[in-house]
Motif scaffolding. Structure first.
Motif, short mmCIF file in Angstrom:
data_model
loop_
_atom_site.label_atom_id
_atom_site.label_comp_id
_atom_site.label_asym_id
_atom_site.label_seq_id
_atom_site.Cartn_x
_atom_site.Cartn_y
_atom_site.Cartn_z
N ARG A 124 2.11 -3.72 -16.51
CA ARG A 124 3.50 -4.13 -16.39
C ARG A 124 4.32 -2.95 -15.88
N SER A 125 3.63 -2.01 -15.25
CA SER A 125 4.33 -0.80 -14.80
C SER A 125 4.38 -0.70 -13.28
N PRO A 126 5.57 -0.43 -12.74
CA PRO A 126 5.71 -0.24 -11.29
C PRO A 126 4.96 0.99 -10.78
N LEU A 127 4.50 1.85 -11.70
CA LEU A 127 3.75 3.03 -11.27
C LEU A 127 2.50 2.65 -10.47
N VAL A 128 2.03 1.44 -10.65
CA VAL A 128 0.84 0.99 -9.91
C VAL A 128 1.03 1.15 -8.39
N THR A 129 2.27 1.09 -7.93
CA THR A 129 2.50 1.21 -6.47
C THR A 129 2.14 2.60 -5.95
N ARG A 130 2.12 3.59 -6.83
CA ARG A 130 1.71 4.95 -6.42
C ARG A 130 0.30 4.92 -5.81
N ASP A 131 -0.53 3.97 -6.30
CA ASP A 131 -1.94 3.95 -5.91
C ASP A 131 -2.25 2.92 -4.83
N ILE A 132 -1.24 2.48 -4.10
CA ILE A 132 -1.46 1.49 -3.04
C ILE A 132 -2.52 1.98 -2.05
N ASP A 133 -2.51 3.27 -1.75
CA ASP A 133 -3.50 3.80 -0.80
C ASP A 133 -4.93 3.51 -1.28
N LEU A 134 -5.17 3.66 -2.56
CA LEU A 134 -6.51 3.43 -3.10
C LEU A 134 -6.81 1.93 -3.23
N LEU A 135 -5.80 1.19 -3.66
CA LEU A 135 -6.00 -0.26 -3.84
C LEU A 135 -6.35 -0.91 -2.50
N LYS A 136 -5.75 -0.40 -1.43
CA LYS A 136 -6.07 -0.94 -0.10
C LYS A 136 -7.55 -0.78 0.20
N LYS A 137 -8.10 0.35 -0.22
CA LYS A 137 -9.52 0.61 0.06
C LYS A 137 -10.43 -0.35 -0.70
N LEU A 138 -9.94 -0.91 -1.79
CA LEU A 138 -10.76 -1.86 -2.55
C LEU A 138 -10.72 -3.27 -1.95
N GLY A 139 -9.82 -3.47 -0.98
CA GLY A 139 -9.76 -4.75 -0.24
C GLY A 139 -9.64 -5.95 -1.17
N ASN A 140 -10.50 -6.93 -0.94
CA ASN A 140 -10.46 -8.16 -1.76
C ASN A 140 -11.25 -8.04 -3.05
N ASN A 141 -11.72 -6.83 -3.32
CA ASN A 141 -12.45 -6.64 -4.58
C ASN A 141 -11.50 -6.37 -5.74
N VAL A 142 -10.19 -6.39 -5.46
CA VAL A 142 -9.22 -6.12 -6.53
C VAL A 142 -8.16 -7.21 -6.56
N LEU A 143 -7.63 -7.47 -7.75
CA LEU A 143 -6.43 -8.30 -7.90
C LEU A 143 -5.52 -7.55 -8.88
N VAL A 144 -4.29 -7.27 -8.43
CA VAL A 144 -3.33 -6.64 -9.33
C VAL A 144 -2.48 -7.74 -9.97
N SER A 145 -2.47 -7.74 -11.29
CA SER A 145 -1.72 -8.74 -12.04
C SER A 145 -0.59 -8.02 -12.77
N LEU A 170 9.35 -6.70 -10.37
CA LEU A 170 9.38 -7.64 -9.23
C LEU A 170 9.35 -6.86 -7.92
N LYS A 171 10.08 -5.75 -7.90
CA LYS A 171 10.11 -4.91 -6.69
C LYS A 171 8.69 -4.36 -6.40
N ALA A 172 8.02 -3.94 -7.46
CA ALA A 172 6.67 -3.41 -7.31
C ALA A 172 5.71 -4.48 -6.78
N LEU A 173 5.85 -5.70 -7.32
CA LEU A 173 4.99 -6.80 -6.86
C LEU A 173 5.17 -7.05 -5.36
N LYS A 174 6.42 -6.99 -4.93
CA LYS A 174 6.72 -7.23 -3.53
C LYS A 174 6.12 -6.12 -2.66
N GLU A 175 6.24 -4.91 -3.16
CA GLU A 175 5.69 -3.77 -2.42
C GLU A 175 4.17 -3.90 -2.27
#
Ligand code: SF4
Length: 274
Positions: A124-145, A170-175
């Motif tokens: 429930r933390s917007p800090l997750v957006t810090r790791d967008i670079d890494l999450l992109k590398k996981l492609g469809n193997n990840v779902l952020v909830s 909500l802003k983080a989800l959009k990002e």
């Protein structure tokens, strides 16, 4: 009040998925304890919290050897079958201490080297957006909830005053969505919300999971009763919402914005893909 923080060495970092999360091969908690200390958190009723001196929300243990363990445990688990990981089931992987430790970030880096078949990242933390670079590398193997239990800050402040504000989530989800990361909003547990909530979500995400205290606390609502959450609803004149059928009202409103296939109820919204 700042939580007391300790670094600890763990024996393992992956735990076998069970109960509500039995669709996963493993769960992963980078920390024990959670500084967000939500009043309705069912972990408060579990041994990990009951046997501590400090109250839930006032302590956090950092699993300092978590990355080294993960690097060993994922390849080993992969030899036995599909590896699907739920991070995290009894802590928030992006709670405030993560700004400093970057433990969750380092775990994601390790997962890019040894990618699990699926990673469900619950926060429930917007800090997750810090790791967008890494999450992109996981492609469809990840779902952020991202948990968005209500759209009303006044309600969030009653039940989860230490948790991040709703507009920031909500802003983080959009990002995340705009960056191409698979995401969902988890209305979990459902709290009293406004008529506009479905529209606000619809502007942000394509997929929503709806859960409540009765379906989702792992005990049919008993743990939530023991936590005295009913009283909190009563004290704030919100008793109508503490009802097994309240979610149906919200589901109906969500259906005005979302197709049935994009609304998931309780456990199915937290499951890995087939
Ligand atoms: S963020 Fe999750 S784990 Fe942390 S206190 Fe809230 S419900 Fe519990």
């Amino acid at each position: 009040m700042k939580p007391s923080i300790q670094s600890r060495t763990s024996r393992t970092i992956l735990t076998k998925g069970s109960g509500f999360l039995n669709g996963y091969s493993h769960t992963l908690n980078p920390y024990a304890g959670c500084a967000f200390g939500c009043s309705y958190c069912y972990v408060r009723r579990m041994p990990i919290a009951l046997f501590r001196e400090e109250d839930w929300g006032e302590w956090v243990d950092i699993k300092e050897n978590g990355v080294a363990l993960l690097k060993k445990e994922v390849p080993k688990a992969k030899k036995k079958g599909k590896v699907s990981i739920f991070m995290s089931s009894s802590t928030d992987p992006y709670q405030p201490i993560e700004y400093k430790t970057e433990l969750t970030r380092n775990l994601l880096e390790a997962m890019i080297e040894e990618t699990p078949d699926f990673l469900f990242l619950q926060t429930r933390s917007p800090l997750v957006t810090r790791d967008i670079d890494l999450l992109k590398k996981l492609g469809n193997n990840v779902l952020v909830s991202m948990t968005v239990e209500t759209d009303l800050e006044s309600v969030r402040k009653i039940f989860a005053p230490q948790a991040p504000p709703i507009p920031a989530r909500l802003k983080a989800l959009k990002e995340l969505r705009d960056a191409g990361i698979p995401v969902q909003a988890a209305i979990a547990p459902l709290l009293p919300c406004s008529e506009e909530f479905p529209e606000k979500l619809h502007q942000t995400v394509n997929r929503v999971t709806l859960d409540d205290f009765f379906m989702g606390d792992g005990s049919g609502g008993k743990r939530t009763e023991q936590l005295g959450i009913r009283k909190q609803f009563e004290e704030h004149g919100l008793s109508d919402w503490y009802d097994r059928k309240a979610y149906l009202k919200i589901k109906k409103r969500l259906l005005e914005k979302y197709s049935e296939g994009n609304i998931f109820i309780s456990q199915e919204g937290f499951y890995p893909p087939e």
